[in-house]
Scaffold this active site. Structure first.
Site, PDB file in Angstrom:
ATOM      1  N   SER A 101       0.836  -1.207   0.000  1.00 27.22           N
ATOM      2  CA  SER A 101       0.000   0.000   0.000  1.00 27.22           C
ATOM      3  C   SER A 101       0.873   1.260   0.000  1.00 27.22           C
ATOM      4  O   SER A 101       1.607   1.499  -0.961  1.00 27.22           O
ATOM      5  CB  SER A 101      -0.955  -0.049   1.200  1.00 27.22           C
ATOM      6  OG  SER A 101      -1.960   0.938   1.099  1.00 27.22           O
ATOM      7  N   ASP A 151     -10.901  -3.987  -4.759  1.00 27.58           N
ATOM      8  CA  ASP A 151     -10.236  -2.942  -3.973  1.00 27.58           C
ATOM      9  C   ASP A 151     -10.906  -1.586  -4.212  1.00 27.58           C
ATOM     10  O   ASP A 151     -10.997  -1.127  -5.357  1.00 27.58           O
ATOM     11  CB  ASP A 151      -8.755  -2.868  -4.364  1.00 27.58           C
ATOM     12  CG  ASP A 151      -7.906  -2.127  -3.349  1.00 27.58           C
ATOM     13  OD1 ASP A 151      -8.448  -1.261  -2.636  1.00 27.58           O
ATOM     14  OD2 ASP A 151      -6.696  -2.417  -3.273  1.00 27.58           O
ATOM     15  N   HIS A 182      -8.479  -4.528  -0.590  1.00 29.36           N
ATOM     16  CA  HIS A 182      -7.144  -3.976  -0.375  1.00 29.36           C
ATOM     17  C   HIS A 182      -6.336  -4.773   0.645  1.00 29.36           C
ATOM     18  O   HIS A 182      -5.127  -4.591   0.754  1.00 29.36           O
ATOM     19  CB  HIS A 182      -7.277  -2.520   0.092  1.00 29.36           C
ATOM     20  CG  HIS A 182      -6.013  -1.736  -0.009  1.00 29.36           C
ATOM     21  ND1 HIS A 182      -5.410  -1.444  -1.223  1.00 29.36           N
ATOM     22  CD2 HIS A 182      -5.220  -1.172   0.946  1.00 29.36           C
ATOM     23  CE1 HIS A 182      -4.327  -0.725  -1.008  1.00 29.36           C
ATOM     24  NE2 HIS A 182      -4.163  -0.563   0.292  1.00 29.36           N
TER      25      HIS A 182
END
Length: 207
Positions: A101, A151, A182
């Protein structure tokens, strides 16, 4: 920067771990352990605090990426890694990034700005930072990317665009998409380990 370093006697190579928003320097140890237990590990904690959460660079007020902050902090992280190489006496040309991320976005920036410092990158759920960046060559760099089909934080199309961008810059990019969002899934670790073993096999053939 707060960090930890685990020194391995089995390999000269080093995994550099870059956590997601709100994480810590140890968060991605399970990923590194499943991919290759023989490597040394340097985990780095982001030193930007956003609502009490550790990150590697700032966000704008609307939640979008602050590219100015990303560029500034990229320089800081490169400087830290180079100093850590001297402190812990590891080879600067045997480094492999694992980022998730926010940490994956930092990893992308590191690869684009200092590609000669790294041999590969595992990018878990990155977005597409530095879309207009085309000033480097990533020839010979191996990259494994993951994304989530559901996501809502990073749309799958962003990851696909990043894959295309990195490939255009010369990187060899493998891509795996989960059926989830995610969050990290164990299937990503398994696929990353398969990719790593195949990469090592090809490197041995090339010697």
């Amino acid at each position: 920067m707060k960090h930890f370093f685990h020194n391995s006697k089995e390999s000269d190579d080093v995994f550099i771990l870059l956590h997601g928003t709100g994480g810590r320097e140890t968060d991605l140890l399970p990923v590194a352990g499943q991919v290759d237990l023989s490597l040394s590990v340097l985990g780095i904690r982001g030193d930007v605090i956003d609502n009490g959460h550790f990150r590697y660079f700032k966000r704008n007020a609307d939640g979008s990426m602050d590219e100015g902050s990303l560029l500034l902090k990229t320089s800081d992280v490169i400087h830290f890694i180079e100093n850590a190489a001297s402190t812990y006496e590891f080879e600067k040309k045997a480094l492999h990034l694992i980022g998730y991320s926010n940490g994956a976005n930092m990893a992308v920036s590191l690869l684009m700005h200092k590609p000669e410092l790294f041999r590969s990158g595992l990018l878990l759920h990155p977005s597409h930072p530095l879309k207009s960046f085309d000033d480097t060559q990533l020839n010979g760099l191996d990259i494994f990317m993951t994304a989530g089909a559901l996501d809502q934080i990073v749309l799958p199309s962003e990851a696909v665009q990043l894959k295309q961008h990195l490939s255009q810059l010369g990187a060899s990019v493998s891509f795996f998409m989960t059926d989830h969002g995610h969050e990290l899934r164990t299937t990503e670790f398994t696929e990353a380990a398969k990719w790593w073993k195949e990469k090592i096999k090809q490197e041995k053939k090339g010697k």
